[in-house]
Design an enzyme around this catalytic site. Structure first.
Site, PDB file in Angstrom:
ATOM      1  N   LYS A 180      -3.684 -12.141 -18.024  1.00  0.00           N
ATOM      2  CA  LYS A 180      -4.005 -10.711 -18.102  1.00  0.00           C
ATOM      3  C   LYS A 180      -4.168 -10.265 -19.544  1.00  0.00           C
ATOM      4  O   LYS A 180      -3.426 -10.702 -20.429  1.00  0.00           O
ATOM      5  CB  LYS A 180      -2.909  -9.898 -17.420  1.00  0.00           C
ATOM      6  CG  LYS A 180      -2.947 -10.091 -15.926  1.00  0.00           C
ATOM      7  CD  LYS A 180      -2.322  -8.946 -15.191  1.00  0.00           C
ATOM      8  CE  LYS A 180      -2.438  -9.178 -13.700  1.00  0.00           C
ATOM      9  NZ  LYS A 180      -1.507  -8.345 -12.932  1.00  0.00           N
ATOM     10  N   ASP A 236       1.266 -13.219 -16.762  1.00  0.00           N
ATOM     11  CA  ASP A 236       1.353 -11.755 -16.795  1.00  0.00           C
ATOM     12  C   ASP A 236       2.320 -11.350 -17.912  1.00  0.00           C
ATOM     13  O   ASP A 236       1.905 -11.138 -19.046  1.00  0.00           O
ATOM     14  CB  ASP A 236       1.795 -11.268 -15.414  1.00  0.00           C
ATOM     15  CG  ASP A 236       1.759  -9.762 -15.278  1.00  0.00           C
ATOM     16  OD1 ASP A 236       1.106  -9.116 -16.099  1.00  0.00           O
ATOM     17  OD2 ASP A 236       2.391  -9.218 -14.352  1.00  0.00           O
ATOM     18  N   GLY A 269       1.555 -19.466  -5.521  1.00  0.00           N
ATOM     19  CA  GLY A 269       0.269 -18.935  -5.982  1.00  0.00           C
ATOM     20  C   GLY A 269      -0.710 -19.965  -6.522  1.00  0.00           C
ATOM     21  O   GLY A 269      -1.928 -19.738  -6.496  1.00  0.00           O
ATOM     22  N   PHE A 291      -3.908  -5.657 -10.679  1.00  0.00           N
ATOM     23  CA  PHE A 291      -3.295  -6.546  -9.696  1.00  0.00           C
ATOM     24  C   PHE A 291      -4.398  -7.205  -8.870  1.00  0.00           C
ATOM     25  O   PHE A 291      -5.244  -6.523  -8.284  1.00  0.00           O
ATOM     26  CB  PHE A 291      -2.336  -5.770  -8.790  1.00  0.00           C
ATOM     27  CG  PHE A 291      -1.503  -6.678  -7.932  1.00  0.00           C
ATOM     28  CD1 PHE A 291      -0.419  -7.355  -8.468  1.00  0.00           C
ATOM     29  CD2 PHE A 291      -1.825  -6.882  -6.597  1.00  0.00           C
ATOM     30  CE1 PHE A 291       0.345  -8.224  -7.690  1.00  0.00           C
ATOM     31  CE2 PHE A 291      -1.069  -7.739  -5.811  1.00  0.00           C
ATOM     32  CZ  PHE A 291       0.014  -8.414  -6.362  1.00  0.00           C
ATOM     33  N   VAL A 292      -4.402  -8.534  -8.848  1.00  0.00           N
ATOM     34  CA  VAL A 292      -5.452  -9.267  -8.137  1.00  0.00           C
ATOM     35  C   VAL A 292      -4.852 -10.176  -7.067  1.00  0.00           C
ATOM     36  O   VAL A 292      -3.697 -10.583  -7.158  1.00  0.00           O
ATOM     37  CB  VAL A 292      -6.306 -10.116  -9.110  1.00  0.00           C
ATOM     38  CG1 VAL A 292      -7.076  -9.234 -10.081  1.00  0.00           C
ATOM     39  CG2 VAL A 292      -5.443 -11.123  -9.878  1.00  0.00           C
TER      40      VAL A 292
HETATM   41  P1  5GP Z   1       4.949 -13.426 -15.349  1.00  0.00           P
HETATM   42  O1  5GP Z   1       6.217 -14.174 -15.109  1.00  0.00           O
HETATM   43  O2  5GP Z   1       4.022 -14.042 -16.382  1.00  0.00           O
HETATM   44  O3  5GP Z   1       5.161 -11.960 -15.547  1.00  0.00           O
HETATM   45  O4  5GP Z   1       4.191 -13.386 -13.983  1.00  0.00           O
HETATM   46  C1  5GP Z   1       3.660 -14.468 -13.430  1.00  0.00           C
HETATM   47  C2  5GP Z   1       3.830 -14.436 -11.931  1.00  0.00           C
HETATM   48  O5  5GP Z   1       3.744 -13.119 -11.382  1.00  0.00           O
HETATM   49  C3  5GP Z   1       2.723 -15.228 -11.344  1.00  0.00           C
HETATM   50  O6  5GP Z   1       3.177 -16.525 -11.040  1.00  0.00           O
HETATM   51  C4  5GP Z   1       2.350 -14.467 -10.099  1.00  0.00           C
HETATM   52  O7  5GP Z   1       3.042 -15.020  -9.014  1.00  0.00           O
HETATM   53  C5  5GP Z   1       2.837 -13.058 -10.301  1.00  0.00           C
HETATM   54  N1  5GP Z   1       1.722 -12.142 -10.658  1.00  0.00           N
HETATM   55  C6  5GP Z   1       1.517 -11.564 -11.864  1.00  0.00           C
HETATM   56  N2  5GP Z   1       0.408 -10.786 -11.841  1.00  0.00           N
HETATM   57  C7  5GP Z   1      -0.089 -10.878 -10.608  1.00  0.00           C
HETATM   58  C8  5GP Z   1      -1.269 -10.314  -9.962  1.00  0.00           C
HETATM   59  O8  5GP Z   1      -2.091  -9.579 -10.512  1.00  0.00           O
HETATM   60  N3  5GP Z   1      -1.447 -10.670  -8.662  1.00  0.00           N
HETATM   61  C9  5GP Z   1      -0.592 -11.466  -7.981  1.00  0.00           C
HETATM   62  N4  5GP Z   1      -0.889 -11.715  -6.713  1.00  0.00           N
HETATM   63  N5  5GP Z   1       0.506 -12.026  -8.548  1.00  0.00           N
HETATM   64  C10 5GP Z   1       0.745 -11.733  -9.839  1.00  0.00           C
HETATM   65 MG    MG Z   2       3.721 -17.187  -9.174  1.00  0.00          MG
END
Ligand code: 5GP
Ligand code: MG
Length: 194
Positions: free
Chosen positions: A140, A112, A50, A161-162
């Site tokens: 977020k 996230d 990403g 979700f983006v």
């Molecule tokens: P965390 O581990 O902080 O919950 O999530 C981070 C990872 O989840 C990011 O590296 C990303 O790959 C994915 N992610 C979280 N929210 C989104 C979103 O809104 N869109 C997309 N495409 N990926 C997300």
């Molecule tokens: Mg990621």
């Protein structure tokens, strides 16, 4: 692909301006950390996939001596749009065995739940860097994301979700130049298929 977009949350011009500003903050902080007359050197650890577009833009705005160590880590496998416990795919093996003495900057696309930065951050700390800072393109507006320690944030966004600018849904849409939301029926129909 364009038909699947519900709305543009952050357009390419705003992204470019903000990435330039964050690069400047990173440069100033690392010059300060190195001290007067010492050339700063930084080790970037971008999390695939990403962050690829963000990193490609960021490094070209960052006039510091640097190494780039890509790592792969996914908490949202396949078509899921929320983190699923127990489905972590980890490939931290690509991280150098030692980061002793390195000034590390961990880079991710979006903060996230905070799980990714925490797990990868811990793995980096075990490798004894001189310093560790983290940088995300998006954060977020939800309580666990806001509580997670992070040094540089380009944009705070609503808890939606983006995709685009490197972010995917089922590995699609990464090449959209803007950060957008998808129509609910696009997400629903793809989730029904899986
Ligand atoms: P965390 O581990 O902080 O919950 O999530 C981070 C990872 O989840 C990011 O590296 C990303 O790959 C994915 N992610 C979280 N929210 C989104 C979103 O809104 N869109 C997309 N495409 N990926 C997300
Ligand atoms: Mg990621």
């Amino acid at each position: 692909m364009q038909h699947d977009i519900a709305s543009v949350l952050i357009d390419r011009d705003r992204i470019a301006q903000r990435v330039e500003a964050i690069a400047e903050e990173i440069r100033i902080d690392h010059e300060r950390m190195a001290g007067p007359g010492v050339e700063p050197e930084i080790t970037l650890v971008p999390i695939l996939t990403g962050s690829i577009i963000f990193v490609a833009d960021l490094v070209r705005m960052l006039p510091l001596r640097m190494q780039i160590r890509l790592i792969s880590f996914s908490s949202y496998p396949g078509k899921s749009t929320s983190a699923q416990a127990g489905t972590f795919q980890q490939a931290l093996s690509t991280l150098p065995e030692s980061l002793e003495g390195a000034h590390v900057l961990l880079i991710d696309d979006i903060l996230d739940s905070g799980q990714t930065l925490r797990v990868v951050g811990d793995a980096i700390r075990e490798r004894r860097p001189a310093s560790l800072k983290s940088c995300v393109l998006l954060r977020k507006l939800r309580s666990d994301a806001m509580a997670a320690p992070v040094d540089y944030v380009c944009f705070d966004i609503p808890d939606e979700f983006v995709v685009g600018y490197g972010l995917d849904y089922d590995d699609h849409y990464r090449n959209l130049p803007d950060i957008v939301t998808l129509k609910p029926e696009v997400v629903a129909s793809r989730e029904a298929e899986s």
